[in-house]
Design a protein around this motif. Structure first.
Motif: not given
Length: 494
Positions: A203-207, A300-305, A314-325
């Motif tokens: 993910v490339m989230p807002p700063l 990046a915990e802030v925008p990713l979470t 839905s439970e089927e969508e979990l887990p979601r795993r995100y990473t960002a630099l």
């Protein structure tokens, strides 16, 4: 953040958790008193509304019976209750705000398997990987007194703290040439590892984020002083002051006698001084306006979470795993005098963040998985480290349980944190209103959130420099980073 209903049903466990945290600012009894006041205010407002509804019916009956006197008496009581309603609503709102303020300031309570302790001295070693490089005979050959990273970087002419201070003040650095490239290589290597091998979504989230987003992950309100708040350039304090001053002067001169009682006699200078005072007061309100303000992310915990805030998955969508630099920004308000040399504690740094969103049943398993993903980076870099289970007195505010990975730094002759992996339970989810619907149906439940460093780029750079230094002051590039360095195997003075 806690649900007052849950606290009422689990008062003993709640108080025991706060005691383990050494948190003495409140207790279940104190919260119950605030909740009782809130309930009483709600009851008063409801009783007033119910009385108005009942009176309306009685007025109809009186009018039907042509009892004008009684009807007028009842109407007068309705009017009185109507006038009282704003005060009752304000009382209810104030009581709710007082309770919410207290709930928002309470840290997450620790899991049962978290060791008790007052500070970092109570942390427990979970595991250790590898051995110190000075003990292997493979690295630091001929290095009798390993240097710290800033000594190495400055000697190579590629790490400049003095120029950074001229640009931005203390706790900044300018990296140049191959060390700058090495830093970039480390970040890209980590990002590729987590996306290609560990299944995280890049993910490339807002700063910059809003107040409610910082509140969701619990940076606000408790850690406000450690954050950087910004406003748009067009809303700079000087610009606002001039605009308000001009508007206020015009207000005084055109409508002053009518709008501001007894100000018509003021001289032009007195009007200007009063307008200037008004402008300063208004300036504070505007600059602190959540609508105009944004926060630079501390991680990046802030925008990713918050990607799942105010949603039902839905439970089927979990887990979601995100990473960002991303770059990260911290004021470090509480660290005066700590780690003032070098890059260990900076106002601006880069970090690869890991975030997981999962079900309550899977969060403990996900925590161990996240730790192994962070460890994999250090293993690939062939760095010696240990994993610590943090005690109750050293955990972060939102954490139920935290593992810290501490890497060995030969220059400092000590271990330093390079990653922190935490499971937060539903603590952040409640603040964000992030829920999921289970496969078997039923009411939506709050998700569990986890976050970790995978890892801090600047500290990984420090670790590589100190662990791979050579007797001539050069730095060997770890094998796994050579492709990212376009074949460069050693950093030397230009």
């Amino acid at each position: 953040m806690y649900d007052i209903k849950w606290i009422r049903e689990n008062a003993a466990a709640f108080d025991r958790g706060l005691e383990r945290r050494s948190f003495k600012e409140t207790s279940s009894d104190a919260l119950f008193k605030l909740d009782d006041a809130r309930r009483a205010a709600i009851a008063k407002a409801q009783a007033s509304q119910e009385r108005r509804n009942a009176l309306s019916k009685e007025i109809g009956k009186a009018m039907g019976a042509k009892d004008v006197v009684l009807a007028e008496q009842l109407k007068a009581e309705v009017a009185s209750l109507k006038e009282l309603q704003p005060a009752l609503e304000a009382e209810e709102k104030a009581a709710k705000a007082a309770l919410d303020e207290q709930l928002a300031a309470i840290p997450n309570t620790p899991n049962d398997d978290v060791p008790d302790g007052a500070n970092e001295h109570g942390n427990v070693v979970k595991s250790t990987h590898g051995v110190k490089p000075e003990e292997t005979g493979k690295r630091l050959i001929g290095v009798n007194q390993p240097k710290e990273h800033y000594e190495l970087g400055e000697a190579l002419g590629q790490m400049d703290f003095e120029t950074a201070a001229k640009l931005s003040g203390s706790r900044f650095v300018v990296l140049e040439r191959q060390i700058a490239r090495l830093s970039r290589a480390i970040g890209q290597f980590m990002l590729d590892t987590h996306t290609e091998e560990h299944g995280y979504t890049e993910v490339m989230p807002p700063l910059m984020v809003r107040d409610e987003v910082m509140f969701g992950t619990a940076q606000l309100p408790k850690f406000r002083d450690d954050q950087y708040a910004i406003t748009p350039g067009s809303l700079s304090p000087g610009w606002i002051a001039e605009k308000i001053r001009a508007a206020a002067i015009a207000e005084f001169e055109s409508e002053g006698p009518r709008t501001f009682a007894n100000l018509g006699h003021l001289s032009a200078m007195e009007k200007y001084e009063r307008a200037d005072e008004l402008a300063r007061r208004m300036l504070v309100d505007i600059v602190d306006d959540p609508g105009a303000r944004r926060w630079l992310i501390p991680t990046a915990e802030v925008p990713l979470t918050n990607l799942v805030r105010e949603s039902i998955l839905s439970e089927e969508e979990l887990p979601r795993r995100y990473t960002a630099l991303t770059p990260c920004f911290r004021a470090e308000a509480g660290s005066a005098g700590r780690d003032t040399r070098g890059m260990l504690r900076q106002h601006q740094f880069e970090k690869v963040e890991l975030v997981s969103i999962t079900t309550p049943e899977k969060s403990a398993e996900e925590h161990e998985r996240m730790l192994s993903c962070a460890e994999a980076v250090l293993k690939k870099l062939d760095l010696h480290y240990r994993v610590m289970t943090l005690c109750t007195g050293d955990m972060g505010f939102a954490s139920q349980k935290t593992y810290d990975i501490e890497v060995w730094l030969p220059g400092q002759k000590t271990y330093r944190e390079i990653s922190s992996c935490s499971v937060c339970g539903d603590f952040q989810a409640r603040r964000m209103d992030a829920r999921y619907r289970a496969k078997e149906g039923g009411a939506p439940r709050f998700v569990h959130t986890l976050n970790g460093s995978g890892t801090a780029v600047g500290r990984a750079l420090i670790a590589v420099m100190e662990n791979y230094q050579n007797a001539d002051g050069s730095i060997t590039v770890p094998d796994v980073l050579v492709p990212y360095m376009r074949g460069v195997t050693k950093i030397e003075k230009a």
